[in-house]
Write a protein that holds these residues in place. Structure first.
Motif, mmCIF file in Angstrom:
data_model
loop_
_atom_site.group_PDB
_atom_site.id
_atom_site.type_symbol
_atom_site.label_atom_id
_atom_site.label_comp_id
_atom_site.label_asym_id
_atom_site.label_seq_id
_atom_site.Cartn_x
_atom_site.Cartn_y
_atom_site.Cartn_z
ATOM 1 N N ILE A 176 0.983 -1.120 -0.107
ATOM 2 C CA ILE A 176 0.083 0.000 0.120
ATOM 3 C C ILE A 176 0.831 1.199 -0.093
ATOM 4 O O ILE A 176 0.513 2.188 -0.747
ATOM 5 C CB ILE A 176 -0.942 0.077 1.330
ATOM 6 N N PHE A 177 1.928 1.186 0.763
ATOM 7 C CA PHE A 177 3.126 2.298 0.841
ATOM 8 C C PHE A 177 3.212 2.768 -0.483
ATOM 9 O O PHE A 177 3.258 3.754 -0.879
ATOM 10 C CB PHE A 177 4.162 1.770 1.753
ATOM 11 N N GLY A 178 3.726 1.687 -1.217
ATOM 12 C CA GLY A 178 4.049 1.841 -2.791
ATOM 13 C C GLY A 178 3.266 2.759 -3.610
ATOM 14 O O GLY A 178 3.490 3.618 -4.381
ATOM 15 N N SER A 179 1.807 2.115 -3.359
ATOM 16 C CA SER A 179 0.836 2.934 -4.520
ATOM 17 C C SER A 179 0.627 4.004 -3.879
ATOM 18 O O SER A 179 0.478 4.953 -4.672
ATOM 19 C CB SER A 179 -0.388 1.939 -4.236
ATOM 20 N N HIS A 180 0.611 4.473 -2.522
ATOM 21 C CA HIS A 180 0.376 5.454 -2.079
ATOM 22 C C HIS A 180 1.576 6.705 -2.609
ATOM 23 O O HIS A 180 1.448 7.857 -2.776
ATOM 24 C CB HIS A 180 0.439 5.754 -0.275
ATOM 25 N N ALA A 181 2.946 6.030 -2.471
ATOM 26 C CA ALA A 181 4.182 6.950 -2.909
ATOM 27 C C ALA A 181 3.881 7.317 -4.587
ATOM 28 O O ALA A 181 3.930 8.412 -4.645
ATOM 29 C CB ALA A 181 5.058 5.958 -2.741
ATOM 30 N N ARG A 182 3.447 6.297 -5.188
ATOM 31 C CA ARG A 182 3.207 6.844 -6.442
ATOM 32 C C ARG A 182 2.109 7.531 -6.924
ATOM 33 O O ARG A 182 2.203 8.418 -7.638
ATOM 34 C CB ARG A 182 2.806 5.445 -7.402
ATOM 35 N N ALA A 183 1.015 7.570 -5.890
ATOM 36 C CA ALA A 183 -0.095 8.494 -6.088
ATOM 37 C C ALA A 183 0.323 9.901 -5.805
ATOM 38 O O ALA A 183 0.123 10.954 -6.365
ATOM 39 C CB ALA A 183 -1.152 8.041 -5.102
ATOM 40 N N ILE A 184 1.176 10.212 -4.703
ATOM 41 C CA ILE A 184 1.679 11.664 -4.384
ATOM 42 C C ILE A 184 2.409 11.989 -5.392
ATOM 43 O O ILE A 184 2.495 13.163 -5.759
ATOM 44 C CB ILE A 184 2.396 11.317 -3.028
ATOM 45 N N GLY A 185 3.415 11.248 -5.955
ATOM 46 C CA GLY A 185 4.217 11.288 -7.198
ATOM 47 C C GLY A 185 3.284 11.934 -8.433
ATOM 48 O O GLY A 185 3.624 12.919 -8.993
ATOM 49 N N GLY A 186 1.971 11.152 -8.698
ATOM 50 C CA GLY A 186 1.527 11.514 -9.775
ATOM 51 C C GLY A 186 0.591 12.820 -9.416
ATOM 52 O O GLY A 186 0.526 13.503 -10.456
ATOM 53 N N GLY A 187 0.225 13.207 -8.227
ATOM 54 C CA GLY A 187 -0.365 14.563 -8.288
ATOM 55 C C GLY A 187 -0.869 14.700 -6.580
ATOM 56 O O GLY A 187 -1.518 13.839 -5.859
ATOM 57 N N LEU A 188 -0.241 15.584 -6.052
ATOM 58 C CA LEU A 188 -0.354 15.635 -4.583
ATOM 59 C C LEU A 188 -1.711 15.979 -4.259
ATOM 60 O O LEU A 188 -2.400 15.419 -3.138
ATOM 61 C CB LEU A 188 0.625 16.992 -3.971
ATOM 62 N N SER A 193 -6.780 14.353 -1.529
ATOM 63 C CA SER A 193 -8.052 14.290 -1.488
ATOM 64 C C SER A 193 -8.707 13.003 -1.176
ATOM 65 O O SER A 193 -9.820 12.525 -0.843
ATOM 66 C CB SER A 193 -8.599 15.009 -2.871
ATOM 67 N N ALA A 194 -7.745 11.909 -1.720
ATOM 68 C CA ALA A 194 -8.115 10.528 -1.513
ATOM 69 C C ALA A 194 -7.737 10.057 -0.319
ATOM 70 O O ALA A 194 -7.717 8.921 0.055
ATOM 71 C CB ALA A 194 -7.345 9.705 -2.571
ATOM 72 N N GLY A 195 -7.107 11.124 0.659
ATOM 73 C CA GLY A 195 -7.035 10.440 1.914
ATOM 74 C C GLY A 195 -5.494 10.200 2.214
ATOM 75 O O GLY A 195 -5.136 9.374 3.446
ATOM 76 N N ILE A 196 -4.719 10.117 1.329
ATOM 77 C CA ILE A 196 -3.149 9.687 1.567
ATOM 78 C C ILE A 196 -2.629 10.751 2.219
ATOM 79 O O ILE A 196 -2.629 12.043 1.921
ATOM 80 C CB ILE A 196 -2.755 9.372 0.162
ATOM 81 N N SER A 197 -1.878 10.586 3.493
ATOM 82 C CA SER A 197 -1.046 11.254 4.185
ATOM 83 C C SER A 197 0.207 11.629 3.647
ATOM 84 O O SER A 197 1.056 10.528 3.539
ATOM 85 C CB SER A 197 -0.855 11.060 5.810
ATOM 86 N N GLU A 198 0.745 12.676 3.164
ATOM 87 C CA GLU A 198 1.692 12.924 2.523
ATOM 88 C C GLU A 198 3.102 12.978 3.439
ATOM 89 O O GLU A 198 3.996 12.204 3.114
ATOM 90 C CB GLU A 198 1.847 14.310 1.975
ATOM 91 N N GLN A 199 2.895 13.379 4.733
ATOM 92 C CA GLN A 199 3.766 13.395 5.822
ATOM 93 C C GLN A 199 4.249 11.900 6.162
ATOM 94 O O GLN A 199 5.266 11.580 6.106
ATOM 95 C CB GLN A 199 3.338 13.981 6.967
ATOM 96 N N LYS A 200 3.099 11.036 6.362
ATOM 97 C CA LYS A 200 3.387 9.717 6.632
ATOM 98 C C LYS A 200 4.076 9.041 5.552
ATOM 99 O O LYS A 200 5.145 8.031 5.876
ATOM 100 C CB LYS A 200 2.252 9.035 6.791
#
Lengths: 337, 399
Positions: A176-188, A193-200
């Motif tokens: 999940i970490f990997g997909s969240h990291a890619r999501a942040i890289g794709g568009g913060l 808005s999808a609830g992913i914590s950038e700091q975490k």
């Protein structure tokens, strides 16, 4: 379809290092075409770079190039020599990884506290970590016994490589970490808005990078049986080499898993390096040739992507045209379309 | 909670950074005009013959990049001992990198700190930077001198240096002989085909050492098969290991390795790689002392080490301190050869091990070089002191 994809991946994995290896095989066949010793040397020289690149990847993924990871690795090497002197081989392994966790956590929180996504932070941290290394190595022996260098010997060196690769692959492609990291890289904004914590994710990415640096430190120390503290930004060249591998992996990402792509990049660059040595090329120009090689690769990759995009655009336009033509033939106006 | 934890961790890192800082901050106070210096030995409890003397207080600027390697660290340690022993204050500055431009910038910083003199590592400046150094020191009225210098410069540079009233002089090593002797040691061990590891060829020291290697090749019938000067490889043990792997893969008939600089970084990796590749038959010769070098000498692979050129900064400080006290020991700039210590046998390495990490000259010996404290001291004695520097000399003086 799957077989075709797998075939493409194999071709991509073999093609780049194969071209480099083949080129030097023509120039120095007695070095490159007699036995597997040259291939073995190229493989083991690629291990450190690959592990650092895998560690750097996650921070890069969320838009932060962490140049301090190489300085961090040198710091862990110095700590490892101290732990070896006091607690022996097993103590060195356990305490170095623990140190990587603690220092990595500290580093991650400092980065978060500063809160600026800039490579300047990484450079500043590289300075600080180099200073810490210098302070710790003062007046100490920074070598370990040959008996403690077993991690650099086959099969342990390849076990480290494969285990690190599997972990990097899992984190990148399956967690999940990997997909969240890619999501942040794709568009913060979208990821937020999808609830992913950038700091975490940022703290986790930095910490994972530090742990990979710890593993790379143990392997690298075993390879050299000693370490010298780097001062200032001397460690940056190692980080740049890893960065080149990440660029190569990115350019091969269409065909090849990222983790394997990094290793393929490292193998290609080391084949180039050893090839240049074998033909007596001026060692001071080695870096220039390697950079030029990377540049050519990126240009080829860019042109190839552009060509594919142009082709897609043409196909879409053509499809639209055919649709319009068919609609006209059916008696509709183009306005309605 | 997370924010509080972040602040605590950040503070911890800040403390660590503070701990890494140099004592240089203590040295920023402007020097007083004169200072009574207690004439005590290094332990601080014995008076020097001659009693207490009124010595001029002074400050000496120097470069300290924080390096802890076996070559750089002893230079700084000896320099600090000399400055403190002679009643001076050291003002360190760290150049941003090893380029000549960075050295000139670091010099400019020192000149803004109102130092009375600067001791500079010429090897990092290069001949092209000398006119700038002369001009800056002349206009600032700051005495200067070079260690790790060259014996000869172009006539116009030499004229410029000697024409500057603030130029104290320079100390040089015979790098050509040092490199030649390394090759000779390899030749005596039966080596004919060697691999070369060194610093980039654009640096002056490397040119002198290259000359020594070239002469040895033609005189001793040896051949340099391959070179490694890329600092991407020569600044780490792992780089040394990778270099040897590449050397031996491409040139399996190689039987020796000469390391003409950077040995303090690459040697452990070079030796480890030879072990891993099962090529312990290969002999190694080095310039620049390393930590733990005796380990490699004992197993018979390291046949030559050359270094110990730690005293140039201290010698220049002695010359300057005498000038500041109004008792110069030499009329005009000096040109002196600073001797290397050369180690060949296991006994040599073991003997050096007993003095490694200690200053070549202790505070007591250095104070005796100040005419204000020792009126008998002369330039001839100074010259003799510099010229007699050797392993035996240190052993005799320090038991």
């Amino acid at each position: 379809m799957k077989a075709k994809k797998a075939g493409k991946a194999i071709v991509a994995a073999v093609l780049l290092p194969g071209i480099v290896y083949g080129f030097f095989s023509v120039l120095r066949p007695e070095v490159f075409l007699t036995g597997f010793s040259t291939l073995y040397v190229i493989m083991i020289q690629s291990i450190t770079t690959s592990i650092i690149a895998w560690g750097m990847n996650f921070s890069m993924c969320i838009g932060m190039i962490d140049f301090s990871i190489a300085a961090e690795m040198i710091l862990y090497e110095i700590l490892a020599t101290i732990f070896y002197g006091s607690f022996g081989f097993m103590g060195m392994l356990i305490l170095t990884v623990m140190s990587a966790f603690v220092i990595g956590l500290l580093k991650a929180f400092v980065k978060e506290l500063i809160g600026v996504r800039s490579m300047v932070i990484g450079i500043g941290l590289a300075y600080i970590l180099a200073s810490l290394g210098e302070m710790l190595s003062q007046g100490r022996s920074t070598i370990i016994d040959s008996s403690a260098t077993i991690l650099a010997v086959a099969p342990y060196n390849f076990i480290i490589l494969i285990c690190s690769g599997i972990i990097a692959w899992y984190l990148d492609a399956r967690s999940i970490f990997g997909s969240h990291a890619r999501a942040i890289g794709g568009g913060l904004a979208i990821s937020k808005s999808a609830g992913i914590s950038e700091q975490k994710i940022s703290v986790q990415a930095s910490l994972i990078g530090s742990l990979f640096a710890g593993v790379a430190a143990l392997f690298t120390l075993s390879r050299g049986s000693g370490v010298s503290a780097s001062h200032g930004l001397e460690s940056l060249s190692s980080a740049f080499t890893a960065l080149m591998c990440i660029f190569i992996a990115s350019s091969l990402a269409k065909y090849l898993n990222f983790v394997i792509g990094v290793f393929v990049g490292a193998v290609a660059m080391n084949a180039l390096s050893i090839g240049l040595v074998s033909i007596g090329f001026d060692s001071e120009l080695n870096g220039t040739v390697t950079s030029a090689f990377l540049l050519v690769l990126i240009i080829v990759s860019f042109l190839s992507d552009k060509k594919a995009a142009d082709k897609l655009r043409r196909e879409v336009a053509n499809a639209k045209f055919l649709k319009a033509k068919s609609a006209l033939a059916d008696g509709q106006t183009t306005q309605n379309l | 909670m997370k924010k509080v934890l972040s602040i605590v961790l950040a503070l911890a890192m800040l403390f660590a950074l503070t701990a890494c800082g140099k004592a240089g901050s203590d040295n920023s106070a402007p020097p007083e005009n004169s200072d009574a210096v207690a004439n005590t030995d290094a332990a601080g409890n014995n008076e020097v013959p001659g009693g207490e003397a009124e010595l001029k207080s002074f400050s000496i600027g120097y470069f300290d990049d924080g390096s802890t390697d076996g070559t750089t660290q002893p230079v700084i340690a000896q320099l600090k001992t000399a400055i403190e022993a002679l009643g001076g204050t050291g003002v360190p500055v760290a150049p941003a990198n090893s380029s000549p431009d960075a050295q000139v910038e670091a010099l400019e910083i020192l000149l803004t700190k109102d130092v009375d003199g600067v001791v500079l590592p010429y090897a990092l400046f290069g001949e092209a930077s000398l006119p700038v150094v002369v001009t800056k020191c002349q206009s600032a009225g700051v005495y200067f001198g070079f260690y790790w210098a060259e014996e000869e410069y172009a006539a116009e540079v030499e004229d410029m240096l000697n024409g500057c009233e603030y130029y104290v002089g320079r100390l040089f090593q015979d790098d050509k002989v040092a490199a030649y002797d390394g090759m000779k040691a390899l030749s005596d061990s039966g080596c004919k085909n060697v691999g070369f590891i060194g610093i980039p060829a654009v640096e002056v020291k490397e040119n002198s050492r290259d000359n020594g290697v070239t002469v040895a090749c033609s005189e001793l019938g040896m051949k340099v098969l391959v070179e490694q000067r890329d600092i991407g490889f020569t600044l780490s043990a792992e780089g040394g290991a990778a270099t040897v792997e590449q050397f031996l893969t491409a040139y399996p008939d190689m039987d020796g390795i000469i390391i003409c600089g950077m040995a303090q970084f690459v040697l452990p990796g070079v030796m480890q790689s030879l072990t891993t590749l099962n090529r312990n038959d290969i002999k190694v010769a080095c310039i620049d002392f390393c930590n733990d070098m005796d380990v490699y000498a004992k197993d018979g692979r390291l046949v030559y080490e050359c270094g110990g050129h730690n005293n140039g900064g201290a010698y220049l400080t002695i010359l300057m301190a005498n000038i500041f006290n109004g008792t110069p020991i030499h009329d005009g700039p000096v040109l002196l050869g600073e001797r290397y210590i050369q180690l060949y046998s296991v006994e040599d390495f073991e003997a050096y091990k007993t003095i490694q990490g200690k200053d070549s000259y202790n505070a007591e010996e250095i104070r005796q070089c100040l005419k204000a404290l020792n009126s008998d001291f002369s330039y001839e004695q100074f010259e003799k002191m510099v010229g007699s520097y050797s392993l035996e000399d240190i052993q005799q003086r320090h038991g």
